[in-house]
Write an enzyme that holds these catalytic residues in place. Sequence first.
Site, mmCIF file in Angstrom:
data_model
loop_
_atom_site.group_PDB
_atom_site.id
_atom_site.type_symbol
_atom_site.label_atom_id
_atom_site.label_comp_id
_atom_site.label_asym_id
_atom_site.label_seq_id
_atom_site.Cartn_x
_atom_site.Cartn_y
_atom_site.Cartn_z
ATOM 1 N N ASP A 257 24.322 -27.790 14.888
ATOM 2 C CA ASP A 257 23.123 -28.563 14.561
ATOM 3 C C ASP A 257 22.286 -27.801 13.539
ATOM 4 O O ASP A 257 22.362 -26.571 13.446
ATOM 5 C CB ASP A 257 22.309 -28.803 15.846
ATOM 6 C CG ASP A 257 21.222 -29.837 15.659
ATOM 7 O OD1 ASP A 257 21.222 -30.542 14.624
ATOM 8 O OD2 ASP A 257 20.362 -29.955 16.548
ATOM 9 N N GLU A 258 21.465 -28.518 12.761
ATOM 10 C CA GLU A 258 20.540 -27.914 11.779
ATOM 11 C C GLU A 258 21.273 -26.911 10.879
ATOM 12 O O GLU A 258 20.820 -25.779 10.667
ATOM 13 C CB GLU A 258 19.367 -27.226 12.494
ATOM 14 C CG GLU A 258 18.563 -28.128 13.414
ATOM 15 C CD GLU A 258 17.664 -29.101 12.673
ATOM 16 O OE1 GLU A 258 17.770 -29.209 11.440
ATOM 17 O OE2 GLU A 258 16.862 -29.773 13.345
ATOM 18 N N GLN B 77 15.847 -30.831 4.045
ATOM 19 C CA GLN B 77 14.910 -30.256 5.013
ATOM 20 C C GLN B 77 15.148 -28.760 5.214
ATOM 21 O O GLN B 77 14.782 -28.201 6.249
ATOM 22 C CB GLN B 77 15.011 -30.994 6.352
ATOM 23 C CG GLN B 77 14.586 -32.448 6.278
ATOM 24 C CD GLN B 77 14.477 -33.099 7.641
ATOM 25 O OE1 GLN B 77 13.553 -32.844 8.414
ATOM 26 N NE2 GLN B 77 15.444 -33.953 7.958
ATOM 27 N N ARG C 211 7.246 -37.005 8.586
ATOM 28 C CA ARG C 211 6.760 -36.901 9.967
ATOM 29 C C ARG C 211 6.002 -38.165 10.366
ATOM 30 O O ARG C 211 5.792 -38.420 11.550
ATOM 31 C CB ARG C 211 5.792 -35.703 10.135
ATOM 32 C CG ARG C 211 6.342 -34.312 9.869
ATOM 33 C CD ARG C 211 7.646 -34.046 10.556
ATOM 34 N NE ARG C 211 8.764 -34.340 9.656
ATOM 35 C CZ ARG C 211 10.028 -34.457 10.042
ATOM 36 N NH1 ARG C 211 10.335 -34.338 11.315
ATOM 37 N NH2 ARG C 211 10.990 -34.711 9.173
#
Length: 731
Positions: free
Chosen positions: A220-221, A251, A607
């Site tokens: 993940d990420e 990101q 966001r």
Amino acid sequence: MSKAALLDSLNVPQREAVSAPPQSVLVLAGAGSGKTRVLVHRIAWLLQVEGISPLSVLAVTFTNKAAAEMRGRIHDLLGMPVGGLWVGTFHGLAHRLLRLHWREANLPQTFQILDSEDQIRLIKRILKSLDLDETRWPPRQIANFINARKDEGARAKHLDSRGDEAQEQLIRIYRQYEEQCQRSGVVDFAELLLRSLELLRDNAELQAHYRRRFRHILVDEFQDTNALQYAWLRLIAGEENPVFAVGDDDQSIYGWRGAKIENIQNFTRDFASAIIRLEQNYRSTGNILQAANALIDHNRKRLGKQLWTASGEGEPIDLYSAFNELDEARYIAGRIKQWVDHGNRREEVAILYRSNAQSRVFETTFNEQRIPYRVYGGLRFFERAEIKDALAYLRLVTNSADDASFERIVNHPPRGIGERTVDTLRQQARTERRSMWEVTVDALQSGEFTARANTALAGFVRLIKQMAEEIHGLPLAEQVDAIIALATLREHYLSKEKGEAGQARVDNLNELVSAAHSYLQVRDDNAPEMDPLSAFLAHAALEAGEGQGEAGEDCVQMMTLHSAKGLEFPLVFLAGLEEGLFPHQMSADEPSRLEEERRLCYVGITRAEQQLVISYAEQRQLHGQTRFSAPSRFLRELPDALINEVRPKVKTYQTSYAPSLRTAQTTTAKPKIGSQTESGYTIGQRVSHAKFGEGVIIDAEGSGSQARVEVNFKAAGRKWLVLAYANLQRL
């Protein structure tokens, strides 16, 4: 669970990712596109449809919270516990390997993990054994050096000083640190991953065992991996095992702490994988996503994607041009009250900012207007360590009997005064019922301490006396600035914490000077009169004592943009979009860092779920000085059609980034002397201000709560003031 049941709730690209054949895949997951859902369903697919054993799955996340959430969702999805799965953070999984193979890793079975403070204490002991001064060799800076080298996979023996004496000394300390850790049977966090990599790299049998076992690796990420984490993954995967990586290059915002965006950009080259893009967003409105897409399109070397939503365009993005930072905070406070008045909750609102120093004005404004708030992932302004340090110097200068302040700063920054010396002073002061300052002054005359301690204490006493002399008669902001400078707090934090962390503390110290500059002492006829510095210190103590909202209380959320990643809110305020602030001045002239700043802005925009409000200030107090800044270049990169200017500028000014910010605007002629303005004041009218003294109104604009005037003060020069809170007196 059947194959169809696993895929029914997914959209087409999500299904493609979940049901992909057992090969390496890069899932380029945009913000709000359901990446965790895909990861969980992918693991369930492997277990239920492909018939893979749980023992052959290795899933890596970046936080313990994310790992626990993943385990829980897999359990809920399959309706049964799944034993044998290795799901955890890089450090957690590395720790597990070392516990299983402690002997091969050359560790005692009962090895312990050093936390960051333990690491600092060990480094201090090493510095003492090497007879090195902590002032010149700050322990935290050395810890950062060691951790960074480990994150690069480098031991002390691998480093070359290339004739640099300072570098040679750092390598020497690193070598001593390694030897001490080995003797004591302890490992720090960076060591966990490095040693587990060395364990597998140098032990062919273990390497083959884990490559046979972990046939399916999920990460993940992925955009946040550093060099060591990437090498660790490649080592376990080998040439045969597929890696299912989920991430978003748009990101990637942690380059300052070692994350390598190149890892995700090079993934298809290193793992010969396919790319599946998740572009449907389930969080934000169409206008918000279009703004995010337009902004991030200005970055080069992107893997590329376009976020979209089926939920409609939504409201336009509001853009507020504030007079100054106080006007910005009061406008946002007003919008929050409107939000609550319409039946919404405060906890649905987030204020995002580039620098945590920006929180100070919001905290003050919200305290005044009784708006409960919480600083997410950080401390309130007056609770931050560097602010407490500066205030302690100021308090001791004004009151030498303040023992708490004395103890805080007597050896901070380090000046060679040991804890034993401080303890002696403390005990003697307590016994004699005197202040530690008095006891110190007497001890210097009687020669009670060693020559080294005596010299250090004498230097501290001289410094405090010098501060008292040099600030005498100065304006309040200059007093605060002078104390910070004489204490060398800025230099201390920049050397102690490199990059963003050190600069953030310096920004906070500069904001303290700005707080002093804008502080207006309230006169109270029923209270004893105080000098400005004492009044400001009392104000700071009261502000710190206000406290954040209680647990469970409905509070506005305030946080830096870095802290906001992974979160979402119905209403988001993105504050302070000005050149030098966002993008930050440290990044504006370096292309790669500017692109990371743009990615950070992209994270902030995405966001927002329903409403996004962006603001900037035409002028802002910085380091006690009024700074006139151009609007952020990022504003120019947003499509005009998506923006609603809440307060269009009345007068045009030219900047290199925005000729009139958004669109061409007409210039309003200045009103003539003697003419009545919408504000109710007259051009040429003499007025008095509590802080700036007497002056003459030379210009005016706006009306109602947004009315402001420009006053030419005799002593302070020309200043624009918002009438709603300037409290001008007509003369």
